[in-house]
Write an enzyme that holds these catalytic residues in place. Structure first.
Site, PDB file in Angstrom:
ATOM      1  N   LYS A  73      37.356 -44.440 -20.328  1.00 27.48           N
ATOM      2  CA  LYS A  73      36.088 -44.462 -19.592  1.00 27.48           C
ATOM      3  C   LYS A  73      35.609 -45.906 -19.499  1.00 27.48           C
ATOM      4  O   LYS A  73      35.806 -46.693 -20.448  1.00 27.48           O
ATOM      5  CB  LYS A  73      35.080 -43.590 -20.352  1.00 27.48           C
ATOM      6  N   SER A 148      28.946 -37.321 -17.767  1.00 29.58           N
ATOM      7  CA  SER A 148      29.149 -38.578 -17.081  1.00 29.58           C
ATOM      8  C   SER A 148      30.601 -39.045 -17.033  1.00 29.58           C
ATOM      9  O   SER A 148      30.938 -39.885 -16.213  1.00 29.58           O
ATOM     10  CB  SER A 148      28.302 -39.665 -17.748  1.00 29.58           C
ATOM     11  N   SER A 172      28.836 -35.212 -22.101  1.00 27.31           N
ATOM     12  CA  SER A 172      29.607 -35.934 -21.085  1.00 27.31           C
ATOM     13  C   SER A 172      31.113 -35.810 -21.182  1.00 27.31           C
ATOM     14  O   SER A 172      31.812 -36.220 -20.262  1.00 27.31           O
ATOM     15  CB  SER A 172      29.243 -37.416 -21.099  1.00 27.31           C
TER      16      SER A 172
HETATM   17  N1  GLN Z   1      24.183 -35.505 -18.896  1.00 29.06           N
HETATM   18  C1  GLN Z   1      23.637 -36.052 -20.097  1.00 29.06           C
HETATM   19  C2  GLN Z   1      22.790 -37.247 -19.778  1.00 29.06           C
HETATM   20  O1  GLN Z   1      22.661 -37.559 -18.653  1.00 29.06           O
HETATM   21  C3  GLN Z   1      24.732 -36.388 -21.052  1.00 29.06           C
HETATM   22  C4  GLN Z   1      25.330 -37.725 -20.841  1.00 29.06           C
HETATM   23  C5  GLN Z   1      26.353 -38.066 -21.863  1.00 29.06           C
HETATM   24  O2  GLN Z   1      26.778 -37.239 -22.671  1.00 29.06           O
HETATM   25  N2  GLN Z   1      26.700 -39.351 -21.876  1.00 29.06           N
HETATM   26  O3  GLN Z   1      22.249 -37.880 -20.631  1.00 29.06           O
END
Ligand code: GLN
Length: 468
Positions: A73, A148, A172
């Site tokens: 990532k 994400s 994410s």
């Molecule tokens: N969707 C969640 C957020 O926007 C989780 C993001 C993540 O796990 N990095 O914070």
């Protein structure tokens, strides 16, 4: 298309070289470019490493990951390569060191093939909020892959790498895994070093793994896990590797999660069926009351935005990356660089976080949020006195169309089932489960007690065997 390390290594034994394997992936990446999973392909360094590993194989000194091609990532540092958290503010920034967990994989001869698209600073549930544009779901290109770590999920689902690293602050890794039919695993908080991961919310962030095989996930986890002197929150507990043989498990089901009105009826029906199969196979099912689902997302957003507002203050136009062209004087350098360099969602969270930490609001939001977090941790621990493994949905539904969800609250509610494990620190995994009649996949989520990853992998194999 390779689905695991074993397949690659058996090809290596039959005479293929690691260079051949890397070339295979490079070709696939080129063919699937339109999915927008990769931000950058590290073609040259991947080929160089492949040559070196081929020599090691000849000399009989290759590590257990020889042949594994990994995507990372775009928020994980790899020395000598760029990393940007898919944000404009970090354009052209080059990592000065390699993340500890990545170094551990490289030391066992994993090859890093490139960096993968994600929501800016890992904030998002759809991978539409990236400086590089949205990632497309390989199961239907008009749909989001989740976020994400959407690039990591799609890269594994489309066979563009053998496995990928993501980060999981609120889901994410697991949420995009659910929407792309891949395995997504988040370890216990503190189990894998965060050194070299660009911080979003430090008391929630964990690096996790996407792959197509439970065995590969466990192998990568065991190599990465363990104390790191560079991360004070990494645990010094021994990484438990002894295989678990326990045949019948005590599964726990949170009634409030299963009966939630937002849960898609088909996802619900598949889960009910799976639970009854587990029961028929001799496992015990215990139902729990856990009436906090309405609070997990709000508490998550109070606490993570607070941490993010502090973590992201270092991106100021002076220390890293982007600086506004028409800023004069110190104040303007800060304000203009930040206003131009960050995207809308990141700014929304910095502002929210600054608000909840402000002198006037601190007690009402941040302090209260911490209390609720403790309550959730205590209640979760109690459930693990009566159950070995909780089973629940990963996501309330399947993926949505690119551009379809405009309202931030609807987006935040995609995480109702995943933020629990980050608030409490527990290890959790999303396994490929079924396909909806709309043609899109969804996963099932398992969670075990803290530092009991071995049991989580054991339970994963059991659950997989009970699927139709
Ligand atoms: N969707 C969640 C957020 O926007 C989780 C993001 C993540 O796990 N990095 O914070």
């Amino acid at each position: 298309m390779y689905s695991d390390i074993d397949e690659i290594q058996s090809d290596l034994r039959l005479g293929k070289s690691v260079v051949d394997i890397v070339n295979h992936y490079l070709l696939r990446i080129e063919q699937q470019k339109h999915l927008n999973a990769f931000v950058e392909v590290f073609e040259e360094s991947a080929r160089t490493s492949a040559h070196e590993i081929d020599q090691k194989i000849k000399a009989g000194t290759a590590g257990p990951l020889a042949g594994l091609v990994l995507g990372i990532k775009d928020n994980i540092c790899y020395k000598g390569h760029q990393v940007s958290a898919s944000s404009q503010i970090l354009q052209n920034f080059e990592s000065l060191y390699t993340a500890t967990c990545l170094q551990r994989l490289i030391d066992q001869d994993a090859i890093v093939i490139g960096r993968l698209n994600c929501d800016e600073f890992a904030m998002g549930s759809s991978n539409e909020k990236s400086f590089y544009g949205p990632v497309r779901n390989v199961h239907n290109e008009a749909y989001v892959p989740g976020g994400s770590s959407g690039g990591s999920a799609v890269a594994v689902a489309a066979g563009l790498c053998t496995a990928a690293l993501g980060s999981d602050t609120g889901g994410s890794v697991r949420q995009p895994a659910s929407w792309t039919d891949t395995i997504g695993f988040k370890p216990t908080y503190g189990r894998i070093s965060r050194y070299g991961l660009i911080a979003y919310a430090s008391s929630f962030d964990q690096i996790g793994v996407f792959s197509q095989s439970i065995k590969d996930t466990q192998t990568l986890y065991e190599i990465m896990a363990g104390k790191d002197a560079m991360d004070a929150t990494s645990s010094s507990l021994e990484v438990q590797e002894a295989p678990i043989t326990q045949k019948s498990l005590r599964f726990g089901v949170i009634k409030d999660y299963l009966d939630h009105p937002q849960l898609d009826p088909e996802v619900h029906a598949h889960l009910v069926e799976l639970i009854s199969r587990l029961e028929q196979a001799g496992h015990t099912i215990t139902y729990f009351d856990f009436p906090y689902l309405a609070y997990v997302v709000p508490v998550y957003y109070v606490l993570t935005t607070a941490e993010a507002s502090s973590n992201l203050s270092r991106f100021d136009g002076v220390h890293f990356g982007y600086r506004s062209n028409d800023a004069f004087g110190t104040d303007e350098v800060y304000t203009k660089s930040r206003s131009e360099g960050f995207g809308e969602e990141v700014k929304r969270r910095i502002i929210t976080g600054t608000f909840v930490l402000s002198n006037e609001q601190y007690e009402a939001y941040y302090a209260k949020g911490q209390k609720v977090r403790r309550l959730l941790q205590d209640h979760t621990r109690h459930m693990f006195e009566k159950a070995d493994c909780l089973i629940m949905p990963t996501t309330p539904s399947t993926a949505f169309k690119i551009g379809e969800v405009k309202d931030p609250i609807t987006m935040y509610l995609q995480d109702i089932y995943t933020v629990h494990a980050n608030l409490t620190g527990n290890p959790a995994i999303s396994l490929p489960f079924a396909f909806h009649t709309n043609g899109l996949p969804f996963g099932v989520q398992l969670m075990t007690d803290n530092f009991n990853e071995s049991l989580l992998f054991h339970a994963s194999a059991i659950v997989k065997n009970s699927m139709v």
